[in-house]
Design an enzyme around this catalytic site. Structure first.
Site, mmCIF file in Angstrom:
data_model
loop_
_atom_site.group_PDB
_atom_site.id
_atom_site.type_symbol
_atom_site.label_atom_id
_atom_site.label_comp_id
_atom_site.label_asym_id
_atom_site.label_seq_id
_atom_site.Cartn_x
_atom_site.Cartn_y
_atom_site.Cartn_z
ATOM 1 N N ALA A 25 -13.967 79.643 -26.201
ATOM 2 C CA ALA A 25 -13.336 80.455 -27.240
ATOM 3 C C ALA A 25 -12.326 79.639 -28.051
ATOM 4 O O ALA A 25 -11.720 78.693 -27.549
ATOM 5 C CB ALA A 25 -12.645 81.666 -26.615
ATOM 6 N N GLY A 44 -15.895 79.590 -21.750
ATOM 7 C CA GLY A 44 -17.068 80.356 -22.157
ATOM 8 C C GLY A 44 -18.293 79.495 -22.379
ATOM 9 O O GLY A 44 -19.429 79.986 -22.284
ATOM 10 N N GLU A 51 -19.819 79.321 -19.092
ATOM 11 C CA GLU A 51 -20.366 80.640 -18.799
ATOM 12 C C GLU A 51 -21.701 80.845 -19.515
ATOM 13 O O GLU A 51 -22.618 81.472 -18.978
ATOM 14 C CB GLU A 51 -19.363 81.725 -19.192
ATOM 15 N N GLU A 57 -10.072 78.459 -17.571
ATOM 16 C CA GLU A 57 -9.260 79.575 -18.049
ATOM 17 C C GLU A 57 -7.884 79.666 -17.392
ATOM 18 O O GLU A 57 -6.890 80.008 -18.053
ATOM 19 C CB GLU A 57 -10.020 80.892 -17.851
#
Length: 222
Positions: free
Chosen positions: A24, A69, A72, A92
């Site tokens: 992000a 992300g 992910e 994170e």
């Protein structure tokens, strides 16, 4: 892609050299209020679920950074190939966050609970060789001058899948994915249901005929 029967394998790669997906944009996130952040992450989680639910095999070609992300996204794929120089991590916690797009669920299912906790608790970044040694990626390859070694290996892997019966591959993916979420007895029942759907296919008949006639099968996906 979900409804295009011509699609047999999906390879995820980046057009940016040295980066698979950096996660992000935290500068963008900083401008959001709490409600907007929650909505954003929910949409992101839904996207990863949609990728994971694609009926055909998916391969992540990790030629550079796959962070937050970005990792992910790779975890939402069925298979992962990484350049040895690639950097991966669910980072994170180093930013006061926790993985919110499936990382806390897909990483332990991939590498085991202990390793997943260590990687998430520390926010550690690992390279492609380390990722391979813990089972996070299926293959690791030395990076080439073009910076697309993982993508080239992913294409080779995709070409190994292409000759196989498309419906059987789809049913195999479904049986594995659904079966991993339940006890083994229920998983056996899921496998049985998937197998039953495959029995009447023309491809199964073609596979048997090709074996008898000692020739390569010509599968049509029906």
């Amino acid at each position: 892609l979900r409804f295009d029967e011509k699609v047999r394998v999906v390879v995820f790669k980046s057009q940016v050299k040295g980066v698979f997906c950096a996660g992000a944009d935290l500068k963008e996130r900083a401008k959001m209020d709490d409600a907007e952040v929650g909505h954003f992450v929910k949409r992101l989680r839904n996207l990863m679920d949609e990728i994971a639910a694609l009926p055909v095999p998916t391969i992540a070609a990790i030629d550079g950074y796959a962070l937050g992300g970005g990792l992910e996204l790779a975890l939402a794929c069925d298979l992962r190939v990484a350049a040895s120089s690639a950097k991966m991590g669910l980072i994170e916690t180093t930013r006061g966050l926790l993985p919110g797009a499936g990382g806390t669920q897909r990483l332990p299912r991939c590498v085991g609970i202990g390793l997943a906790k260590e990687l998430i608790f520390t926010g550690r970044q690992i390279d492609g060789q380390q990722a391979f040694s813990m089972g996070l990626v299926n293959h690791t390859v030395p990076q080439n001058n073009e910076g697309d070694a993982a993508y080239q290996r992913a294409l080779t892997l995709a070409k190994e899948i292409l000759p196989q019966a498309p419906f059987a591959v789809k049913m195999g993916k479904l049986a594995i994915n659904r079966g991993m979420e339940v006890d083994i007895a229920s998983g056996m029942a899921i496998e049985g249901m998937c197998y039953a759907q495959n029995i009447p296919t023309r491809d199964r008949q073609e596979g048997m005929a090709a074996f008898r006639e000692k020739r390569p099968p010509q599968f049509i996906g029906k």
